[in-house]
Scaffold this motif. Structure first.
Motif, PDB file in Angstrom:
ATOM      1  N   VAL A  16       0.855  -1.180   0.000  1.00 36.60           N
ATOM      2  CA  VAL A  16       0.000   0.000   0.000  1.00 36.60           C
ATOM      3  C   VAL A  16       0.894   1.233   0.000  1.00 36.60           C
ATOM      4  CG1 VAL A  16      -1.714   1.330   1.295  1.00 36.60           C
ATOM      5  CG2 VAL A  16      -1.902  -1.163   1.171  1.00 36.60           C
ATOM      6  N   LEU A  17       0.684   2.101  -0.991  1.00 35.98           N
ATOM      7  CA  LEU A  17       1.501   3.303  -1.156  1.00 35.98           C
ATOM      8  C   LEU A  17       0.648   4.549  -0.961  1.00 35.98           C
ATOM      9  CD1 LEU A  17       3.360   2.351  -4.480  1.00 35.98           C
ATOM     10  CD2 LEU A  17       4.103   1.883  -2.146  1.00 35.98           C
ATOM     11  N   THR A  18       1.257   5.582  -0.406  1.00 33.84           N
ATOM     12  CA  THR A  18       0.597   6.872  -0.286  1.00 33.84           C
ATOM     13  C   THR A  18       1.569   7.976  -0.671  1.00 33.84           C
ATOM     14  OG1 THR A  18      -0.783   8.245   1.146  1.00 33.84           O
ATOM     15  CG2 THR A  18       1.214   7.322   2.118  1.00 33.84           C
ATOM     16  N   GLN A  19       1.022   9.140  -1.002  1.00 37.51           N
ATOM     17  CA  GLN A  19       1.855  10.256  -1.448  1.00 37.51           C
ATOM     18  C   GLN A  19       2.149  11.190  -0.279  1.00 37.51           C
ATOM     19  OE1 GLN A  19       0.246  12.594  -4.728  1.00 37.51           O
ATOM     20  NE2 GLN A  19       2.265  12.583  -5.679  1.00 37.51           N
ATOM     21  N   THR A  20       3.398  11.591  -0.160  1.00 41.19           N
ATOM     22  CA  THR A  20       3.814  12.482   0.922  1.00 41.19           C
ATOM     23  C   THR A  20       3.707  13.940   0.474  1.00 41.19           C
ATOM     24  OG1 THR A  20       6.132  12.405   0.233  1.00 41.19           O
ATOM     25  CG2 THR A  20       5.389  10.715   1.772  1.00 41.19           C
ATOM     26  N   LYS A  21       3.990  14.840   1.399  1.00 45.18           N
ATOM     27  CA  LYS A  21       3.870  16.270   1.099  1.00 45.18           C
ATOM     28  C   LYS A  21       4.830  16.723   0.010  1.00 45.18           C
ATOM     29  CE  LYS A  21       2.175  17.575   5.691  1.00 45.18           C
ATOM     30  NZ  LYS A  21       2.463  18.342   6.938  1.00 45.18           N
ATOM     31  N   ASP A  22       5.980  16.052  -0.104  1.00 43.40           N
ATOM     32  CA  ASP A  22       6.948  16.452  -1.131  1.00 43.40           C
ATOM     33  C   ASP A  22       6.724  15.712  -2.453  1.00 43.40           C
ATOM     34  OD1 ASP A  22       7.788  13.917  -0.567  1.00 43.40           O
ATOM     35  OD2 ASP A  22       9.788  14.475   0.121  1.00 43.40           O
ATOM     36  N   ARG A  23       5.543  15.085  -2.583  1.00 44.22           N
ATOM     37  CA  ARG A  23       5.114  14.434  -3.826  1.00 44.22           C
ATOM     38  C   ARG A  23       5.782  13.092  -4.083  1.00 44.22           C
ATOM     39  NH1 ARG A  23       0.527  15.920  -5.542  1.00 44.22           N
ATOM     40  NH2 ARG A  23       1.033  15.391  -7.701  1.00 44.22           N
ATOM     41  N   THR A  24       6.628  12.629  -3.182  1.00 38.59           N
ATOM     42  CA  THR A  24       7.163  11.279  -3.318  1.00 38.59           C
ATOM     43  C   THR A  24       6.137  10.290  -2.778  1.00 38.59           C
ATOM     44  OG1 THR A  24       8.245  11.383  -1.163  1.00 38.59           O
ATOM     45  CG2 THR A  24       9.544  12.070  -3.083  1.00 38.59           C
ATOM     46  N   TRP A  25       6.361   9.022  -3.061  1.00 39.06           N
ATOM     47  CA  TRP A  25       5.448   7.975  -2.597  1.00 39.06           C
ATOM     48  C   TRP A  25       6.178   7.054  -1.625  1.00 39.06           C
ATOM     49  CZ3 TRP A  25       0.281   7.083  -4.219  1.00 39.06           C
ATOM     50  CH2 TRP A  25      -0.204   8.011  -5.160  1.00 39.06           C
ATOM     51  N   LYS A  26       5.501   6.732  -0.545  1.00 41.81           N
ATOM     52  CA  LYS A  26       6.053   5.802   0.433  1.00 41.81           C
ATOM     53  C   LYS A  26       4.991   4.775   0.791  1.00 41.81           C
ATOM     54  CE  LYS A  26       9.483   8.869   2.533  1.00 41.81           C
ATOM     55  NZ  LYS A  26      10.005   9.447   3.803  1.00 41.81           N
ATOM     56  N   GLY A  27       5.455   3.613   1.180  1.00 39.12           N
ATOM     57  CA  GLY A  27       4.474   2.599   1.534  1.00 39.12           C
ATOM     58  C   GLY A  27       5.081   1.413   2.232  1.00 39.12           C
ATOM     59  N   SER A  28       4.200   0.469   2.554  1.00 36.86           N
ATOM     60  CA  SER A  28       4.595  -0.737   3.274  1.00 36.86           C
ATOM     61  C   SER A  28       3.984  -1.962   2.610  1.00 36.86           C
ATOM     62  CB  SER A  28       4.127  -0.667   4.729  1.00 36.86           C
ATOM     63  OG  SER A  28       4.743   0.396   5.412  1.00 36.86           O
ATOM     64  N   GLY A  29       4.671  -3.074   2.773  1.00 36.59           N
ATOM     65  CA  GLY A  29       4.183  -4.334   2.242  1.00 36.59           C
ATOM     66  C   GLY A  29       4.073  -5.375   3.335  1.00 36.59           C
ATOM     67  N   ARG A  30       3.130  -6.292   3.181  1.00 42.78           N
ATOM     68  CA  ARG A  30       2.971  -7.425   4.072  1.00 42.78           C
ATOM     69  C   ARG A  30       2.793  -8.677   3.221  1.00 42.78           C
ATOM     70  NH1 ARG A  30       4.547  -3.932   6.716  1.00 42.78           N
ATOM     71  NH2 ARG A  30       3.745  -3.091   8.685  1.00 42.78           N
ATOM     72  N   SER A  31       3.363  -9.786   3.655  1.00 40.39           N
ATOM     73  CA  SER A  31       3.361 -10.982   2.817  1.00 40.39           C
ATOM     74  C   SER A  31       2.677 -12.164   3.486  1.00 40.39           C
ATOM     75  CB  SER A  31       4.791 -11.381   2.442  1.00 40.39           C
ATOM     76  OG  SER A  31       4.785 -12.352   1.420  1.00 40.39           O
ATOM     77  N   VAL A  32       2.349 -13.129   2.659  1.00 38.41           N
ATOM     78  CA  VAL A  32       1.767 -14.385   3.126  1.00 38.41           C
ATOM     79  C   VAL A  32       2.889 -15.354   3.471  1.00 38.41           C
ATOM     80  CG1 VAL A  32      -0.320 -14.108   1.760  1.00 38.41           C
ATOM     81  CG2 VAL A  32       1.657 -15.252   0.751  1.00 38.41           C
ATOM     82  N   ASN A  33       2.558 -16.368   4.236  1.00 38.75           N
ATOM     83  CA  ASN A  33       3.539 -17.414   4.527  1.00 38.75           C
ATOM     84  C   ASN A  33       3.954 -18.089   3.228  1.00 38.75           C
ATOM     85  OD1 ASN A  33       3.494 -17.031   7.321  1.00 38.75           O
ATOM     86  ND2 ASN A  33       1.742 -18.379   7.592  1.00 38.75           N
TER      87      ASN A  33
END
Length: 584
Positions: A395-412
């Motif tokens: 899941v990614l979101t846009q920050t104030k400086d227009r870059t994108w940051k996010g996190s991932g989660r995985s299955v076993n």
């Protein structure tokens, strides 16, 4: 979603002194040899290896000790999650106890980003006003090549302690990391706070007070549970011993947080009204048996909330403070933050689910762009979507400086960090097999999404995406008793990597149906033994099966208290019509 059931068939069950056949069966099915069963169940100090077995730790101790003798100012640079906070507090308290001039610096998630950075190094250098400095990282730094290089340029000494996967390790610096591919440790599952504790333990040993190290295992338990580290091997003992300390006499801030969060079990709407004296056992006063589940569900999310949407220093202060009034105020603040975090998470989750509802075909790796959500909840939403769709999720979101940051989660069964090299030309990232973080430029988002989707189609098989439930112990309904439940509790602590055992029951004749006012839940009763089965949000599945009268059930044992009578029941994980299962 259909689940695959697996059972390990044991042709002959050996006898093990003082262990029931049920425990032997569970332990053997999970790969614990008979000669290790007793030590595994006891989960005592014998499971913890000598600290110096951790590569590079001796070099780190020598460097830190040299700076202690010279009274060099030390800055502990941590991470803003509960693992990083507990590791920072642990090392700070130990160094302070040894007479060091030490402070904690945890980067602000929104202003500074994750971990040590060149900007953080410059800030430390400015604050030092020309004095010699030493930096010790905890729960970060494994890939901070640029930041560490800048610190060395400025004449600082640096020791990195971390547990994250190493991709671009810093050069010319001591790094204590059980997952360093150049010198791996026998157990790579330590949390960041576990690595910090091993460093602290050896440092205390140098100062002839190694026994004090055990006093900090409450922090190790908190951080290890919060980071969802596997509760096997050394972690099993670290968490077990840490939980004992929390139950016996928690630090004031933790005591206040537990009172408020778990007071509901006594029917108290406001747990803060409970009168529990400092120095007393919180479990005996509350009348509950505090478990790792309680810590992970109700306590560490409040610590994490400070770093997600508040001031991470509030979590640090809660763990450090010795004043009950201040502790109570901080506990209330963190609980309020966590409630707000839950609210914005639900909003973001609805947005994510709306996007997926309009998707014709769910890809092997789900990657969602949600530009308006808080960066701090990307990982939570990714985890919820992963559970719902049984797909690795970013899941990614846009920050104030227009870059994108996010996190991932995985299955076993799928290491999400194997994705990172494939997108390295587009994004920076790091993490664990089950979780990762990424950042990328706005202009690279479309290419990133396409690369992730192609990687998922090429590298992930349908078998990896089918949820698997492993049956630890096949039983008959008459064998599900309080005695069996008490036997299984001997295998605690349960958590990631060492989940509660799953029992399997076949060909059970049942009656029952819907439970609860919403019509979502299921309650069945075994016709012969009277054993009760409860399935949360499972009535729709039972109805879809045709309301069968004979079923196969997988579940976990639970206590039931009703009319001052204690009994055992089964929480349903999955069920099938016995006829359909037989035909399948």
């Amino acid at each position: 979603m259909e689940k695959r059931w697996t059972t390990i068939h044991l042709p002959g069950l050996p006898r093990v002194h003082d262990l029931s056949p049920a425990l032997v069966h569970i332990l053997l099915s999970r790969g614990i040899p008979t000669d290790q069963m007793h030590s595994f169940i006891q989960a005592g100090p014998a499971l913890i290896r000598p600290s110096l077995a951790l590569p590079a730790l001796q070099s780190a101790i020598s460097q830190i000790q040299r700076n202690l003798e010279r009274n060099v100012r030390i800055t502990v640079v941590g991470d803003y999650d509960a693992d990083g906070v507990t590791a920072s507090v642990l090392l700070y308290e130990v160094l302070k106890d040894l007479g060091a001039t030490v402070e904690i610096l945890i980067p602000d998630r929104h202003r500074d980003g994750y971990g040590i950075s060149p900007q953080i190094v410059e800030r430390i250098n400015t604050d030092a006003a020309g004095h010699h400095q030493m930096i010790i990282t905890v729960d970060n730094g494994a890939n901070a090549r640029e930041a560490i290089a800048r610190a060395l340029e400025l004449g600082m000494e640096v020791v990195v302690t971390d547990h994250h996967t190493v991709h671009t390790p810093p050069e010319a610096v001591i790094m204590v990391n059980p997952n360093n591919p150049k010198c791996p440790y026998v157990f790579g599952g330590l949390a960041g706070v576990g690595v910090a504790w091993k460093l602290a333990r050896e440092l205390l040993k140098v100062h002839h007070c190694e026994e004090k190290a055990w006093d900090y295992l409450d922090l190790v338990a908190l951080g290890t549970i919060a980071d969802v580290s596997p509760l096997i091997d050394e972690n099993r003992a670290l968490v077990q011993l840490g939980m004992e300390k929390i139950k016996r006499n928690p630090r004031p801030g933790l005591r206040e947080l537990i009172k408020r969060q778990l007071g509901y079990r006594l029917g108290k709407e406001n747990g803060g009204s409970l009168s529990i004296a400092n120095g007393s056992s919180i479990t005996s006063e509350l009348g509950i048996e505090l478990s790792p589940y309680d810590i992970g569900m109700y306590i560490t999310p409040c610590l994490n909330a400070a770093g997600r949407i508040g001031e991470v220093q509030d979590a640090v202060r809660l763990l450090l403070c010795q004043n009950q009034t201040e502790a109570a105020q901080l506990a209330d603040k963190l609980i309020a933050l966590n409630q707000e975090r839950r609210r914005i998470t639900e909003q973001g989750l609805k947005e994510a689910q709306s996007l997926l509802a309009s998707t014709k075909e769910i890809p092997n790796i789900i990657c969602l762009t949600l530009p308006e959500i808080e960066e701090s909840i990307c990982g939570i939403i990714a985890g919820r979507i992963k559970e719902a769709y049984q797909r690795p999720t970013l899941v990614l979101t846009q920050t104030k400086d227009r870059t994108w940051k996010g996190s991932g989660r995985s299955v076993n069964g799928f290491d999400i960090t194997t994705l990172l090299p494939a997108v390295a030309h587009l994004a920076e990232g790091g993490g664990h097999p089950q979780a990762c973080g990424v950042s990328l430029n706005d202009t690279d988002v479309d290419a990133f999404l396409a690369t992730v989707q192609a990687f998922g189609e090429e590298r992930i098989t349908p078998q990896q995406l089918m949820p698997v439930i492993r049956v630890d112990l096949p039983v008959q309904p008459k064998e599900v008793t309080l005695g069996l439940l008490r036997e299984i509790k001997k295998l605690e602590p349960f958590g990631a990597g060492w989940e509660e055992p799953v029992i399997g029951l076949r060909r059970v004749a049942v009656t029952g149906g819907v439970m609860g006012q919403t019509g979502e839940h299921l309650r069945l009763r075994c016709n012969r033994s009277g054993l009760i089965f409860k399935g949360w949000h499972m009535f729709s599945k039972y109805r879809h099966l045709g309301l069968p009268s004979v079923v196969d059930i997988l579940g976990r044992l639970r206590y039931n208290f009703w009319n001052n009578r204690e009994s055992s029941e089964v929480e349903i994980l999955d069920l099938r019509s016995h006829r359909a299962a037989s035909n399948g």
